[in-house]
Design a protein around this motif. Structure first.
Motif, PDB file in Angstrom:
ATOM      1  N   GLN A 191      -6.244  -6.589  -3.799  1.00 46.39           N
ATOM      2  CA  GLN A 191      -5.138  -7.400  -4.094  1.00 46.39           C
ATOM      3  C   GLN A 191      -4.956  -8.782  -3.658  1.00 46.39           C
ATOM      4  O   GLN A 191      -4.316  -9.680  -4.186  1.00 46.39           O
ATOM      5  CB  GLN A 191      -3.685  -6.991  -3.607  1.00 46.39           C
ATOM      6  CG  GLN A 191      -3.471  -5.109  -4.222  1.00 46.39           C
ATOM      7  CD  GLN A 191      -2.278  -4.553  -3.351  1.00 46.39           C
ATOM      8  OE1 GLN A 191      -1.040  -5.011  -3.619  1.00 46.39           O
ATOM      9  NE2 GLN A 191      -2.747  -3.635  -2.751  1.00 46.39           N
TER      10      GLN A 191
ATOM     11  N   GLN B 220      -9.162  -1.465   1.795  1.00 53.91           N
ATOM     12  CA  GLN B 220      -9.749  -1.776   0.555  1.00 53.91           C
ATOM     13  C   GLN B 220      -8.655  -2.063  -0.625  1.00 53.91           C
ATOM     14  O   GLN B 220      -8.932  -3.023  -1.413  1.00 53.91           O
ATOM     15  CB  GLN B 220     -10.333  -0.371  -0.039  1.00 53.91           C
ATOM     16  CG  GLN B 220     -11.708   0.277   0.915  1.00 53.91           C
ATOM     17  CD  GLN B 220     -12.092   1.596   0.404  1.00 53.91           C
ATOM     18  OE1 GLN B 220     -11.523   2.339  -0.248  1.00 53.91           O
ATOM     19  NE2 GLN B 220     -13.222   1.822   1.153  1.00 53.91           N
ATOM     20  N   ARG B 221      -7.497  -1.637  -0.374  1.00 58.29           N
ATOM     21  CA  ARG B 221      -6.497  -2.073  -1.277  1.00 58.29           C
ATOM     22  C   ARG B 221      -6.115  -3.247  -1.005  1.00 58.29           C
ATOM     23  O   ARG B 221      -5.783  -4.214  -1.845  1.00 58.29           O
ATOM     24  CB  ARG B 221      -5.273  -0.964  -1.060  1.00 58.29           C
ATOM     25  CG  ARG B 221      -5.538   0.557  -1.673  1.00 58.29           C
ATOM     26  CD  ARG B 221      -4.457   1.321  -1.424  1.00 58.29           C
ATOM     27  NE  ARG B 221      -4.641   2.605  -1.884  1.00 58.29           N
ATOM     28  CZ  ARG B 221      -4.205   2.935  -3.067  1.00 58.29           C
ATOM     29  NH1 ARG B 221      -3.456   2.258  -4.187  1.00 58.29           N
ATOM     30  NH2 ARG B 221      -4.509   4.181  -3.680  1.00 58.29           N
TER      31      ARG B 221
ATOM     32  N   VAL C 219       0.748  -1.330  -0.249  1.00 55.19           N
ATOM     33  CA  VAL C 219       0.148   0.107   0.075  1.00 55.19           C
ATOM     34  C   VAL C 219       0.958   1.291   0.259  1.00 55.19           C
ATOM     35  O   VAL C 219       2.093   1.265   0.524  1.00 55.19           O
ATOM     36  CB  VAL C 219      -0.957   0.184   1.332  1.00 55.19           C
ATOM     37  CG1 VAL C 219      -1.938  -1.281   1.194  1.00 55.19           C
ATOM     38  CG2 VAL C 219      -0.010   0.007   2.481  1.00 55.19           C
TER      39      VAL C 219
ATOM     40  N   ASP D 157      -8.772   3.129   3.622  1.00 52.30           N
ATOM     41  CA  ASP D 157      -8.421   2.994   2.256  1.00 52.30           C
ATOM     42  C   ASP D 157      -7.199   1.663   2.092  1.00 52.30           C
ATOM     43  O   ASP D 157      -7.180   1.053   1.056  1.00 52.30           O
ATOM     44  CB  ASP D 157      -7.347   4.197   1.806  1.00 52.30           C
ATOM     45  CG  ASP D 157      -8.240   5.335   1.780  1.00 52.30           C
ATOM     46  OD1 ASP D 157      -9.780   5.241   1.694  1.00 52.30           O
ATOM     47  OD2 ASP D 157      -8.101   6.625   1.740  1.00 52.30           O
TER      48      ASP D 157
END
Length: 452
Positions: A159, A154-155, A143, A151
Motif C-alpha cells: 500500500q 507485506q500489506r 490492515v 503479513d
C-alpha cells in the motif's frame, strides 16, 4: 534559491528544452518554493512547466498552488489532463478542487476517471464544508485484524507507494470499523510471528466526520499526532486527517478570527493580492455602516449633557481620552477571551469566575490610568476636574473591560462566533457607555444640571 532566481533558472531550462536538467531541478527543489514562484507567472508558462513533468510530480506540485492559480490552470487544461491530475493527487486536495468546479465540468472530468477514484471523490465531497469529513484523505494504510506482523508488513509494503503517510497503521475489522492502531516503528521492531492484536493500541484518539474541522485540529495539536483517524456515523474508518491539513485549518481559523476581530468578513479561498475592489468593499462595508449607527448613541449622549459641557468646557478635552481608554481596555479583554474560547482554555461555565478576575484586573488598570490622567486634570481644570476625570477613568475602564470580556461568552451562548465581538464593535459600545459614565459623574461631582 530566491523566487526570481528560480524563475529564470526554470525559464532557461524550458527554453533550452533540457528535460533532464529540468526534472533534476524539480526533484531537488521543494514543491512549496516552486509553487510560490509559479503563483506570479503567466498561465502559459505554468502550463508548459507542468506538462514537462511526469504525472505524480505534476499532481504533487499542483496541490501546492493557491486556489486561484489552480482554477485558472484548470480552465486551460484538457479534460484528459485534469482526469490524470485527479488520479495522482492526494484525495483531500482533489476534493477541494472538485467542489469548486462547475457542475458540468465535474461530470466531464469524472467520466474520464476510474470507478475507484470517482467513488472516492463523491464520498469525500458529500461532507459539508467546514466538517472534518471535508478535509479527510483516504490515502492511509490499514490492515485487517487477526493477521501476523509478517503479513501486516507485506500489506504495508503493497500500500505504501500510493499513500500520503505510512507512519501510523490502522487495524480494522471486516466491517471497516477501527479496532486499533500502531506505528510503523512498532511494526518493524515486533517479532514477525506475533499477532497484530498483541502489539496494537486499542485506545485510539479519533475524530468524527461530522465534527467541525477546528475540533479535530485541536485534537491533533493536543496529542501531538501526525494523523488522526476519522470515522463516520457507523463508526467505520473513512480516512485520516494529517497534521499538515490540521495546520491549514488552524491557519484559516486564525486568519478568519483576525479578520473578524478587525471588523471585516473573512476572505476565503482567495489571497489579499487577488481580491477585487468589489470583494473588499463587500467584506468591509457591513460592519462600518452598522457601527455608524452605533456611534449615534455617543452623539446623543453628548447632546444630552450639553449644559454641563458649556459650563465646564475643559471636560471636552478629556472626552476622547476617556472613551478611547474604555474601548482599548475592552478590546484587550475581548481579544484574550476570544482566543481562550477558541483554544478551549475556558468554556461557557467559566464566565462567572472570569468575571470576578476581570473586574479585579480592570480595577487595577483603571486606578493606574486614573492616577496618570489626574495630573492632566489638575493642569487643565483644577482639582475638581481632576477628580471627575480620574473617577471616570476607573469606571469606564472597568465597564469597558467587563463588556469586552462578556461579549464573546454571550455570542458563544447563542451559537455565534465569539470572534464577531470585534474591536470596532467593542469600541463602539464602550464609546457610548463611556460618554454617559463620564458626564454622569461630572454632573454629580460638579452639581450641574443636564440638558433635558
Amino acid at each position: 534559491m530566491i523566487r526570481e532566481e528560480l524563475f529564470y533558472k526554470v525559464n532557461d531550462l524550458l527554453k533550452a528544452n533540457d528535460d533532464k536538467g529540468f526534472a533534476r531541478l524539480v526533484r531537488n527543489t521543494p514543491s512549496a518554493d516552486l509553487a510560490e514562484m509559479m503563483d506570479n507567472a503567466k498561465a502559459e508558462f505554468n502550463l508548459g512547466l507542468l506538462r514537462k513533468l511526469p504525472s505524480a510530480p505534476r499532481a504533487g506540485l499542483f496541490s501546492h498552488f493557491s486556489a486561484s492559480l489552480q482554477d485558472l490552470l484548470l480552465h486551460y487544461m484538457e479534460l484528459e489532463e485534469i482526469a490524470e491530475l485527479f488520479t495522482h493527487m492526494p484525495s483531500d486536495d482533489r476534493v477541494d478542487i472538485y467542489n469548486r468546479m462547475p457542475d458540468g465540468r465535474r461530470v466531464q472530468v469524472m467520466q474520464g476517471m476510474a470507478k475507484k477514484e470517482r467513488e472516492d471523490i463523491l464520498k469525500m465531497a458529500s461532507y459539508a464544508e467546514g466538517t472534518t469529513g471535508s478535509i479527510t484523505t483516504s490515502d492511509y494504510v490499514s490492515v485487517p485484524a487477526g493477521i501476523s506482523v509478517r503479513d501486516a508488513l507485506q500489506r504495508v509494503r503493497a500500500q505504501a507507494p500510493n499513500k500520503e503517510t505510512i507512519y501510523t497503521i490502522y487495524v480494522v475489522n471486516p466491517n471497516r470499523q477501527l479496532e486499533g492502531a500502531l506505528s510503523l516503528r512498532d511494526l518493524i521492531m515486533a517479532d514477525e510471528s506475533a499477532a497484530i492484536e498483541n502489539i496494537m493500541k486499542t485506545e485510539v484518539v479519533y475524530a468524527k466526520a461530522e465534527w467541525p474541522c477546528e475540533q479535530t485540529a485541536n485534537l491533533i495539536s493536543r496529542y501531538d499526532l501526525l494523523a488522526i483517524p476519522v470515522t463516520n456515523g457507523g463508526n467505520k474508518l473513512i480516512g485520516i486527517v494529517t497534521v499538515d491539513d490540521a495546520m491549514d485549518v488552524s491557519e484559516e481559523e486564525a486568519t478568519e478570527d483576525f479578520h473578524k476581530g478587525g471588523g471585516t468578513m473573512a476572505l476565503k479561498n482567495i489571497s489579499m493580492k487577488d481580491a477585487t475592489v468589489g470583494l473588499l468593499y463587500k467584506k468591509r462595508v457591513f460592519w462600518l455602516v452598522l457601527l455608524v449607527f452605533g456611534n449615534i448613541f455617543s452623539g446623543a449622549g453628548i447632546a444630552h449633557f450639553e449644559e454641563t459641557i458649556l459650563a465646564y468646557v475643559a471636560l471636552v478635552f478629556f472626552l476622547p481620552l476617556l472613551i478611547d481608554s474604555g474601548g482599548n481596555a475592552g478590546a484587550q479583554s475581548s481579544t484574550l477571551m476570544v482566543r481562550a474560547l477558541a483554544t478551549g482554555d475556558v468554556i461557557l461555565k467559566d464566565w462567572f469566575s472570569m468575571l470576578g478576575r476581570e473586574f479585579s484586573v480592570a480595577l487595577l488598570l483603571g486606578l493606574s490610568m486614573g492616577l496618570a490622567v489626574a495630573t492632566l486634570g489638575i493642569f487643565r481644570g483644577g482639582y475638581e476636574i481632576a477628580l471627575v476625570v480620574s473617577m471616570s477613568m476607573v469606571a469606564i475602564v472597568i465597564v469597558g473591560s467587563v463588556i469586552g470580556m462578556s461579549l464573546p461568552f454571550i455570542l458563544s451562548r447563542f451559537k455565534l462566533d465569539p470572534a464577531a465581538a470585534s474591536a470596532p464593535l467593542i469600541t463602539t459600545i464602550a464609546d457610548g457607555v463611556g460618554v454617559i459614565i463620564f458626564f454622569s459623574i461630572a454632573v454629580m461631582m460638579l452639581d450641574m444640571p443636564t440638558d433635558v
